[in-house]
Design a protein around this motif. Structure first.
Motif, PDB file in Angstrom:
ATOM      1  N   ALA A 114       0.813  -1.223   0.000  1.00 16.22           N
ATOM      2  CA  ALA A 114       0.000   0.000   0.000  1.00 16.22           C
ATOM      3  C   ALA A 114       0.842   1.268   0.000  1.00 16.22           C
ATOM      4  N   ALA A 115       1.976   1.252   0.705  1.00 16.41           N
ATOM      5  CA  ALA A 115       2.803   2.460   0.817  1.00 16.41           C
ATOM      6  C   ALA A 115       3.928   2.491  -0.215  1.00 16.41           C
ATOM      7  N   ASN A 116       3.911   1.562  -1.145  1.00 11.30           N
ATOM      8  CA  ASN A 116       4.997   1.445  -2.120  1.00 11.30           C
ATOM      9  C   ASN A 116       4.523   1.732  -3.533  1.00 11.30           C
ATOM     10  N   ASP A 117       5.489   1.941  -4.407  1.00  8.21           N
ATOM     11  CA  ASP A 117       5.185   2.039  -5.832  1.00  8.21           C
ATOM     12  C   ASP A 117       4.947   0.637  -6.379  1.00  8.21           C
ATOM     13  N   VAL A 118       3.979   0.530  -7.281  1.00  8.33           N
ATOM     14  CA  VAL A 118       3.684  -0.738  -7.950  1.00  8.33           C
ATOM     15  C   VAL A 118       3.789  -0.519  -9.451  1.00  8.33           C
ATOM     16  N   VAL A 119       4.556  -1.374 -10.104  1.00  7.24           N
ATOM     17  CA  VAL A 119       4.735  -1.292 -11.555  1.00  7.24           C
ATOM     18  C   VAL A 119       4.090  -2.519 -12.194  1.00  7.24           C
ATOM     19  N   ALA A 120       3.196  -2.279 -13.132  1.00  5.27           N
ATOM     20  CA  ALA A 120       2.542  -3.379 -13.845  1.00  5.27           C
ATOM     21  C   ALA A 120       3.390  -3.785 -15.042  1.00  5.27           C
ATOM     22  N   LEU A 121       3.756  -5.045 -15.085  1.00  8.44           N
ATOM     23  CA  LEU A 121       4.417  -5.576 -16.273  1.00  8.44           C
ATOM     24  C   LEU A 121       3.395  -5.696 -17.404  1.00  8.44           C
ATOM     25  N   ALA A 122       3.866  -5.922 -18.603  1.00 11.38           N
ATOM     26  CA  ALA A 122       2.942  -6.246 -19.688  1.00 11.38           C
ATOM     27  C   ALA A 122       2.164  -7.491 -19.287  1.00 11.38           C
ATOM     28  N   TYR A 123       0.893  -7.532 -19.615  1.00  8.84           N
ATOM     29  CA  TYR A 123       0.036  -8.638 -19.189  1.00  8.84           C
ATOM     30  C   TYR A 123       0.638  -9.975 -19.612  1.00  8.84           C
ATOM     31  N   TYR A 143       0.569  -4.016 -22.430  1.00 10.68           N
ATOM     32  CA  TYR A 143       0.921  -3.057 -21.377  1.00 10.68           C
ATOM     33  C   TYR A 143      -0.318  -2.298 -20.890  1.00 10.68           C
ATOM     34  N   ALA A 144      -1.114  -1.801 -21.820  1.00 10.80           N
ATOM     35  CA  ALA A 144      -2.291  -1.010 -21.446  1.00 10.80           C
ATOM     36  C   ALA A 144      -3.302  -1.858 -20.677  1.00 10.80           C
ATOM     37  N   TYR A 145      -3.553  -3.047 -21.174  1.00 13.30           N
ATOM     38  CA  TYR A 145      -4.509  -3.933 -20.511  1.00 13.30           C
ATOM     39  C   TYR A 145      -3.988  -4.355 -19.143  1.00 13.30           C
ATOM     40  N   GLY A 146      -2.687  -4.620 -19.061  1.00 22.70           N
ATOM     41  CA  GLY A 146      -2.101  -5.045 -17.800  1.00 22.70           C
ATOM     42  C   GLY A 146      -2.237  -3.989 -16.718  1.00 22.70           C
ATOM     43  N   LYS A 147      -1.991  -2.751 -17.068  1.00 25.44           N
ATOM     44  CA  LYS A 147      -2.117  -1.659 -16.095  1.00 25.44           C
ATOM     45  C   LYS A 147      -3.549  -1.554 -15.585  1.00 25.44           C
ATOM     46  N   SER A 148      -4.502  -1.595 -16.505  1.00 25.46           N
ATOM     47  CA  SER A 148      -5.908  -1.488 -16.127  1.00 25.46           C
ATOM     48  C   SER A 148      -6.340  -2.665 -15.258  1.00 25.46           C
ATOM     49  N   PRO A 162       6.662   0.842 -20.156  1.00 21.23           N
ATOM     50  CA  PRO A 162       7.144  -0.013 -21.253  1.00 21.23           C
ATOM     51  C   PRO A 162       8.632   0.137 -21.536  1.00 21.23           C
ATOM     52  N   ASN A 163       9.179   1.311 -21.248  1.00 17.84           N
ATOM     53  CA  ASN A 163      10.605   1.538 -21.499  1.00 17.84           C
ATOM     54  C   ASN A 163      11.451   1.389 -20.241  1.00 17.84           C
ATOM     55  N   GLY A 164      10.845   0.879 -19.185  1.00 17.86           N
ATOM     56  CA  GLY A 164      11.554   0.782 -17.914  1.00 17.86           C
ATOM     57  C   GLY A 164      12.450  -0.428 -17.766  1.00 17.86           C
ATOM     58  N   LYS A 165      12.392  -1.344 -18.706  1.00 19.10           N
ATOM     59  CA  LYS A 165      13.220  -2.555 -18.679  1.00 19.10           C
ATOM     60  C   LYS A 165      13.025  -3.363 -17.399  1.00 19.10           C
ATOM     61  N   TRP A 166      11.769  -3.431 -16.961  1.00 18.05           N
ATOM     62  CA  TRP A 166      11.475  -4.210 -15.765  1.00 18.05           C
ATOM     63  C   TRP A 166      11.355  -5.704 -16.080  1.00 18.05           C
ATOM     64  N   SER A 167      11.036  -6.030 -17.319  1.00 24.02           N
ATOM     65  CA  SER A 167      10.876  -7.438 -17.686  1.00 24.02           C
ATOM     66  C   SER A 167      12.228  -8.132 -17.729  1.00 24.02           C
ATOM     67  N   LYS A 168      12.256  -9.362 -17.254  1.00 24.32           N
ATOM     68  CA  LYS A 168      13.494 -10.135 -17.209  1.00 24.32           C
ATOM     69  C   LYS A 168      13.293 -11.492 -17.872  1.00 24.32           C
ATOM     70  N   GLY A 169      14.372 -12.026 -18.429  1.00 21.77           N
ATOM     71  CA  GLY A 169      14.330 -13.369 -18.982  1.00 21.77           C
ATOM     72  C   GLY A 169      13.993 -13.390 -20.463  1.00 21.77           C
ATOM     73  N   ARG A 170      14.211 -14.541 -21.080  1.00 23.32           N
ATOM     74  CA  ARG A 170      13.961 -14.730 -22.501  1.00 23.32           C
ATOM     75  C   ARG A 170      13.099 -15.973 -22.718  1.00 23.32           C
ATOM     76  N   SER A 171      12.127 -15.837 -23.578  1.00 25.28           N
ATOM     77  CA  SER A 171      11.276 -16.975 -23.922  1.00 25.28           C
ATOM     78  C   SER A 171      12.061 -17.969 -24.773  1.00 25.28           C
ATOM     79  N   LYS A 172      11.729 -19.239 -24.615  1.00 29.48           N
ATOM     80  CA  LYS A 172      12.410 -20.289 -25.375  1.00 29.48           C
ATOM     81  C   LYS A 172      11.497 -20.910 -26.434  1.00 29.48           C
ATOM     82  N   LEU A 173      10.524 -20.159 -26.901  1.00 23.36           N
ATOM     83  CA  LEU A 173       9.674 -20.663 -27.977  1.00 23.36           C
ATOM     84  C   LEU A 173      10.514 -20.936 -29.220  1.00 23.36           C
ATOM     85  N   ASP A 174      10.322 -22.109 -29.821  1.00 27.59           N
ATOM     86  CA  ASP A 174      11.045 -22.407 -31.055  1.00 27.59           C
ATOM     87  C   ASP A 174      10.273 -21.810 -32.239  1.00 27.59           C
TER      88      ASP A 174
END
Length: 371
Positions: A114-123, A143-148, A162-174
């Motif tokens: 409640a007292a902190n900042d919350v950042v929504a990742l892309a859904y 991003y827009a849907y995730g925030k809402s 979206p430009n905050g580089k909060w997302s981490k990791g790489r998908s391994k989809l072939d």
């Protein structure tokens, strides 16, 4: 002199850049793999274990309050938790046990953040680099849907960067799996052009989870298959029923049934494409289908020559783009050309007259021999 020093110090502190509020803040990441199927039920009850105080996600929220944290949250995961607070079902025969656990965890998350900042990742926490490559317009929607969605779930304002580089990791989809994701996304995007359904939009956004770095090999294969099943079910809700027709006259009106199982009104065009020139068929423009309804159309068909013809019935939007898979209409024309009918009838009459004449001659010849 003292006044001068005081003024100088004041100016220094005003002019000097203040340290970022987040410089000393610790980062708490609330992410996980996919637990809820695209068809609604949960694959298993593992999420409930993660939400317990000793679980992976529970250990992050059942902690003392702190004002120096930034919460990085996947809105899709929170939606799963919200779904678990209700009467959810499992894809297995096990009995769900997570309702109270999920409610307790969600309450604690709201309290501790409640007292902190919350950042929504892309859904769905997709691999941003891959999403930019495969579907940049969809990423903006994620991003827009995730925030809402996160603001609604937590009942508070959150940030989306979206430009905050909060997302981490790489998908391994072939490559084949990426193609499967792309096809599912395109199918729903096309359907969305004529169907304004929240359920359809939600499924479209949830496809982002297929790009999540948190999926292992089994999770990727399972989720892609399940997503395809869910997409096909949505496509089937707006359809033209296939059929077989027998045409016995040159001009025929054929009944064609169009179905709209969505809870909203839909307007489409229907293009009829015959695979040969034996039969000519009309198309339809601006056909309005009421919510949850069936409508029977009258298809004008003109027979040019007898034989079989396949007609593809394709729904399109106002710009002519396909919105659903085509239906197959199988037409079999047994119409005989009137000229051939007259010729055949005339020949039969002549043969009959010839037979009668021959019979009369035989009778006369027989009588003559008797005399």
């Amino acid at each position: 002199m003292k006044k001068l020093i005081s003024i100088s110090l004041l100016c220094f502190f005003i002019a000097a850049p203040l340290p970022m509020a987040t410089a000393d803040a610790s980062i708490v990441r609330i992410t996980s793999t996919i637990h809820q199927n695209f068809t609604g039920e949960f694959r298993n009850d593992e999420l409930s274990q993660e939400l317990t105080p000793s679980g992976k996600l529970g250990q992050l929220v059942f902690v003392p309050l702190s004002s120096s944290k930034i919460w990085i949250i996947d809105p899709a995961l929170i939606d799963e938790v919200v779904a678990m607070t209700g009467d959810y079902t499992l894809a297995t025969e096990a009995t769900p046990i997570g309702k109270d656990i999920a409610s307790s965890w969600l309450t604690q998350l709201k309290k501790v953040s409640a007292a902190n900042d919350v950042v929504a990742l892309a859904y769905g926490n997709p691999d941003v680099a891959m999403a930019k490559d495969l579907a940049p317009s969809e990423l903006r929607m994620y991003y827009a849907y995730g925030k809402s969605a996160l603001e609604m779930a937590l009942s508070r304002m959150v940030r989306s960067e979206p430009n905050g580089k909060w997302s981490k990791g790489r998908s391994k989809l072939d490559p084949l799996q990426r193609k499967a994701y792309g096809q599912a996304r395109k199918d729903l995007t096309r359907l969305s052009k004529v169907v304004a359904s929240p359920e359809l939009m939600q499924l479209r956004v949830r496809l982002a989870r297929l790009l999540s770095p948190g999926l292992d090999a089994d999770g990727r294969a399972y989720s892609l298959y399940n997503a395809r099943t869910a997409v096909d079910a949505q496509l089937h809700r707006l359809r033209i029923n296939p059929g077989k027709y027998q045409l016995t006259t040159e001009k025929t009106v054929l009944p064609v049934t169009v179905v709209n199982d969505f809870p909203v009104e839909v307007t489409v065009n229907i293009n009829m494409l015959a695979m040969n020139t034996r039969i000519i068929v009309d198309s339809f423009s601006e056909i309005t289908l009421a919510a949850n309804s069936k409508r029977q159309l009258e298809l004008n068909a003109f027979v040019i020559a007898p034989g079989q013809t396949i007609v593809f019935a394709q729904m399109t939007d106002s710009l002519g783009s396909d919105v659903a898979p085509p239906a197959v209409l199988a037409l079999n024309a047994t119409v005989i050309d009137p000229r051939l009918t007259w010729f055949t009838t005339g020949a039969a009459i002549l043969l009959l007259l010839a037979a009668i004449t021959q019979s009369v001659r035989r009778v006369r010849r027989g009588r003559h021999n008797e005399i």
